[in-house]
Scaffold this motif. Structure first.
Motif, PDB file in Angstrom:
ATOM      1  N   GLU A   1       0.825  -1.209   0.000  1.00 30.11           N
ATOM      2  CA  GLU A   1       0.000   0.000   0.000  1.00 30.11           C
ATOM      3  C   GLU A   1       0.862   1.262   0.000  1.00 30.11           C
ATOM      4  OE1 GLU A   1      -3.069  -0.012   3.005  1.00 30.11           O
ATOM      5  OE2 GLU A   1      -3.302  -2.178   2.809  1.00 30.11           O
ATOM      6  N   ILE A   2       1.882   1.271   0.834  1.00 34.42           N
ATOM      7  CA  ILE A   2       2.750   2.453   0.908  1.00 34.42           C
ATOM      8  C   ILE A   2       3.551   2.609  -0.373  1.00 34.42           C
ATOM      9  CG2 ILE A   2       4.685   3.507   2.141  1.00 34.42           C
ATOM     10  CD1 ILE A   2       3.643   2.148   4.674  1.00 34.42           C
ATOM     11  N   ALA A   3       4.040   1.489  -0.923  1.00 33.21           N
ATOM     12  CA  ALA A   3       4.800   1.550  -2.173  1.00 33.21           C
ATOM     13  C   ALA A   3       3.965   2.141  -3.291  1.00 33.21           C
ATOM     14  CB  ALA A   3       5.288   0.155  -2.550  1.00 33.21           C
ATOM     15  N   ARG A   4       2.701   1.752  -3.353  1.00 38.23           N
ATOM     16  CA  ARG A   4       1.813   2.235  -4.409  1.00 38.23           C
ATOM     17  C   ARG A   4       1.589   3.736  -4.326  1.00 38.23           C
ATOM     18  NH1 ARG A   4      -0.665   4.560  -7.293  1.00 38.23           N
ATOM     19  NH2 ARG A   4      -2.344   3.998  -8.735  1.00 38.23           N
ATOM     20  N   GLU A   5       1.733   4.322  -3.158  1.00 35.37           N
ATOM     21  CA  GLU A   5       1.519   5.754  -2.986  1.00 35.37           C
ATOM     22  C   GLU A   5       2.685   6.590  -3.501  1.00 35.37           C
ATOM     23  OE1 GLU A   5       0.801   6.277   1.142  1.00 35.37           O
ATOM     24  OE2 GLU A   5      -1.172   5.296   1.103  1.00 35.37           O
ATOM     25  N   LYS A   6       3.836   5.961  -3.738  1.00 33.23           N
ATOM     26  CA  LYS A   6       5.017   6.708  -4.162  1.00 33.23           C
ATOM     27  C   LYS A   6       4.895   7.139  -5.628  1.00 33.23           C
ATOM     28  CE  LYS A   6       6.929   6.133  -0.165  1.00 33.23           C
ATOM     29  NZ  LYS A   6       7.161   7.249   0.760  1.00 33.23           N
TER      30      LYS A   6
ATOM     31  N   ALA B   1       4.601   4.870  -8.940  1.00 38.12           N
ATOM     32  CA  ALA B   1       4.508   3.470  -8.542  1.00 38.12           C
ATOM     33  C   ALA B   1       3.196   2.835  -8.974  1.00 38.12           C
ATOM     34  CB  ALA B   1       4.701   3.319  -7.038  1.00 38.12           C
ATOM     35  N   ASP B   2       2.407   3.558  -9.792  1.00 38.88           N
ATOM     36  CA  ASP B   2       1.246   2.936 -10.415  1.00 38.88           C
ATOM     37  C   ASP B   2       1.663   2.074 -11.598  1.00 38.88           C
ATOM     38  OD1 ASP B   2       2.068   5.334 -11.684  1.00 38.88           O
ATOM     39  OD2 ASP B   2       0.148   5.468 -12.738  1.00 38.88           O
ATOM     40  N   LEU B   3       2.943   2.149 -11.983  1.00 38.90           N
ATOM     41  CA  LEU B   3       3.489   1.319 -13.054  1.00 38.90           C
ATOM     42  C   LEU B   3       4.231   0.138 -12.436  1.00 38.90           C
ATOM     43  CD1 LEU B   3       4.865   4.173 -15.338  1.00 38.90           C
ATOM     44  CD2 LEU B   3       2.715   2.904 -15.576  1.00 38.90           C
ATOM     45  N   PRO B   4       4.108  -1.066 -13.018  1.00 42.82           N
ATOM     46  CA  PRO B   4       4.644  -2.254 -12.358  1.00 42.82           C
ATOM     47  C   PRO B   4       6.147  -2.224 -12.110  1.00 42.82           C
ATOM     48  CG  PRO B   4       3.889  -2.761 -14.578  1.00 42.82           C
ATOM     49  CD  PRO B   4       3.379  -1.392 -14.249  1.00 42.82           C
ATOM     50  N   GLY B   5       6.914  -1.659 -13.043  1.00 41.83           N
ATOM     51  CA  GLY B   5       8.361  -1.605 -12.847  1.00 41.83           C
ATOM     52  C   GLY B   5       8.739  -0.727 -11.671  1.00 41.83           C
ATOM     53  N   SER B   6       8.140   0.447 -11.616  1.00 41.67           N
ATOM     54  CA  SER B   6       8.414   1.361 -10.508  1.00 41.67           C
ATOM     55  C   SER B   6       7.910   0.781  -9.196  1.00 41.67           C
ATOM     56  CB  SER B   6       7.739   2.713 -10.764  1.00 41.67           C
ATOM     57  OG  SER B   6       8.212   3.299 -11.946  1.00 41.67           O
ATOM     58  N   PHE B   7       6.738   0.161  -9.245  1.00 46.05           N
ATOM     59  CA  PHE B   7       6.183  -0.427  -8.024  1.00 46.05           C
ATOM     60  C   PHE B   7       7.100  -1.509  -7.470  1.00 46.05           C
ATOM     61  CE2 PHE B   7       3.893  -3.922  -6.017  1.00 46.05           C
ATOM     62  CZ  PHE B   7       3.336  -3.258  -4.934  1.00 46.05           C
ATOM     63  N   GLN B   8       7.618  -2.361  -8.337  1.00 45.74           N
ATOM     64  CA  GLN B   8       8.462  -3.459  -7.867  1.00 45.74           C
ATOM     65  C   GLN B   8       9.661  -2.939  -7.073  1.00 45.74           C
ATOM     66  OE1 GLN B   8      10.605  -5.717 -10.888  1.00 45.74           O
ATOM     67  NE2 GLN B   8      10.288  -7.591  -9.718  1.00 45.74           N
ATOM     68  N   ILE B   9      10.310  -1.910  -7.590  1.00 47.84           N
ATOM     69  CA  ILE B   9      11.470  -1.346  -6.900  1.00 47.84           C
ATOM     70  C   ILE B   9      11.051  -0.705  -5.585  1.00 47.84           C
ATOM     71  CG2 ILE B   9      13.318   0.353  -7.036  1.00 47.84           C
ATOM     72  CD1 ILE B   9      13.641  -2.135  -8.853  1.00 47.84           C
TER      73      ILE B   9
ATOM     74  N   ALA C   1      12.244  -2.981   3.153  1.00 50.63           N
ATOM     75  CA  ALA C   1      13.465  -2.662   3.900  1.00 50.63           C
ATOM     76  C   ALA C   1      13.260  -1.561   4.932  1.00 50.63           C
ATOM     77  CB  ALA C   1      14.574  -2.260   2.928  1.00 50.63           C
ATOM     78  N   THR C   2      12.309  -0.673   4.703  1.00 47.52           N
ATOM     79  CA  THR C   2      12.203   0.527   5.546  1.00 47.52           C
ATOM     80  C   THR C   2      10.917   0.598   6.358  1.00 47.52           C
ATOM     81  OG1 THR C   2      11.230   1.805   3.720  1.00 47.52           O
ATOM     82  CG2 THR C   2      13.634   1.843   3.935  1.00 47.52           C
ATOM     83  N   LEU C   3      10.016  -0.357   6.187  1.00 50.94           N
ATOM     84  CA  LEU C   3       8.740  -0.326   6.897  1.00 50.94           C
ATOM     85  C   LEU C   3       8.968  -0.160   8.395  1.00 50.94           C
ATOM     86  CD1 LEU C   3       5.785  -0.696   5.842  1.00 50.94           C
ATOM     87  CD2 LEU C   3       5.921  -3.021   6.724  1.00 50.94           C
TER      88      LEU C   3
END
Length: 273
Positions: free
Chosen positions: A229-234, A237-245, A252-254
């Motif tokens: 959920e947090i990754a998707r907000e960045k 990150a609505d694109l799969p490549g960006s989301f994966q990273i 690592a940072t949660l």
């Protein structure tokens, strides 16, 4: 289960760096290893029959994933699983695409007969096919079942005599008596290959630091879904490549604060035994 348990177990993984032995598929090995590293665990991807039993004995958890099968891999999995059982090491099964082919379904059943699994994690179709409920499956993608996730997890846990994790829009965990529902996650997880496989490995990491399989599995799902959920907000990150990273970054940072804000799970009431 206490609300703070996912936080406690995530911090423990980062502190003790458990060794997670994965016999997994060729599509997801790199992503799984990177995900476990980001989380704070130590992955090893050993599938040679000459060493799997020894590696399983040394590990803190073993994860068996049937995504890309051949007879040699099946032999390696049985050796690893039996060694883990003999040495009190938790074992997770990911029955990828069980029901899609006879070989795949028969392999899953063979593993269930040969190995005592601490937990099984799959999508609704995979779990349904494990217990003889026919559910259509396209490749590794889930189809529809007649039961909701909680009912399916409960029924499968009773029939298979283990803890079952059913992944989907709402995730469910059951040990055959209790049922927990987890409401974290995001649909974009389905657009990146290997996110389900990594989740099974993450369940293994939580089992490495928590003896109760239900507590471990619910905590793993809450943490994993919150990170998504947090990754998707960045940004982008609505694109799969960006989301994966970004997803790996979030593993690592949660923080404890993130889990307090986002974490959402409940014990399902009104279960008919």
């Amino acid at each position: 289960m206490e609300k703070t348990k996912p936080i406690e177990l995530l911090e423990k993984i980062r502190a003790v760096n458990p060794l997670i032995h994965n016999i997994t598929n060729i599509v997801v090995a790199n992503f799984t290893a990177n995900g476990l590293l980001a989380l704070g665990a130590s992955p090893v991807m050993a599938d040679a029959v000459e060493e799997t039993a020894e590696m399983a004995k040394a590990a803190n958890a073993v994860v068996l994933n049937i995504g890309t099968l051949n007879e040699r891999i099946v032999d390696a999995m049985i050796l690893a699983g039996k060694s883990a059982n003999e040495n009190d090491v938790p074992v997770v099964l990911d029955p990828v695409a069980a029901g899609a082919t006879h070989f795949r379904t028969e392999t899953a059943q063979k593993l269930l007969q040969e190995i005592n699994f601490t937990a099984i994690r799959g999508n609704a179709s995979e779990i349904a096919n494990l217990i003889g409920m026919k559910s259509k499956i396209k490749g590794v993608d889930a189809g529809e079942t007649n039961l909701d996730a909680g009912e399916l997890a409960l029924r499968a846990a009773k029939e298979l005599n283990t803890t079952v994790v059913v992944s989907g829009k709402t995730d469910a965990v059951s040990n055959g008596s209790d049922v927990y529902l987890v409401h974290n996650g995001h649909p974009i997880l389905t657009k990146v290959t290997g996110t389900g496989c990594l989740l099974s490995a993450v369940c293994g990491a939580f089992l490495a630091v928590e003896k109760d399989p239900v507590t471990a599995a619910v905590s793993a799902l809450v943490m994993y879904g919150t990170a998504a959920e947090i990754a998707r907000e960045k940004a982008r990150a609505d694109l799969p490549g960006s989301f994966q990273i970004e997803f790996l970054n979030q593993l690592a940072t949660l923080s404890a604060e993130d889990l307090e804000v986002y974490g959402s799970f409940e014990k399902k009431a009104g279960i008919i035994q």
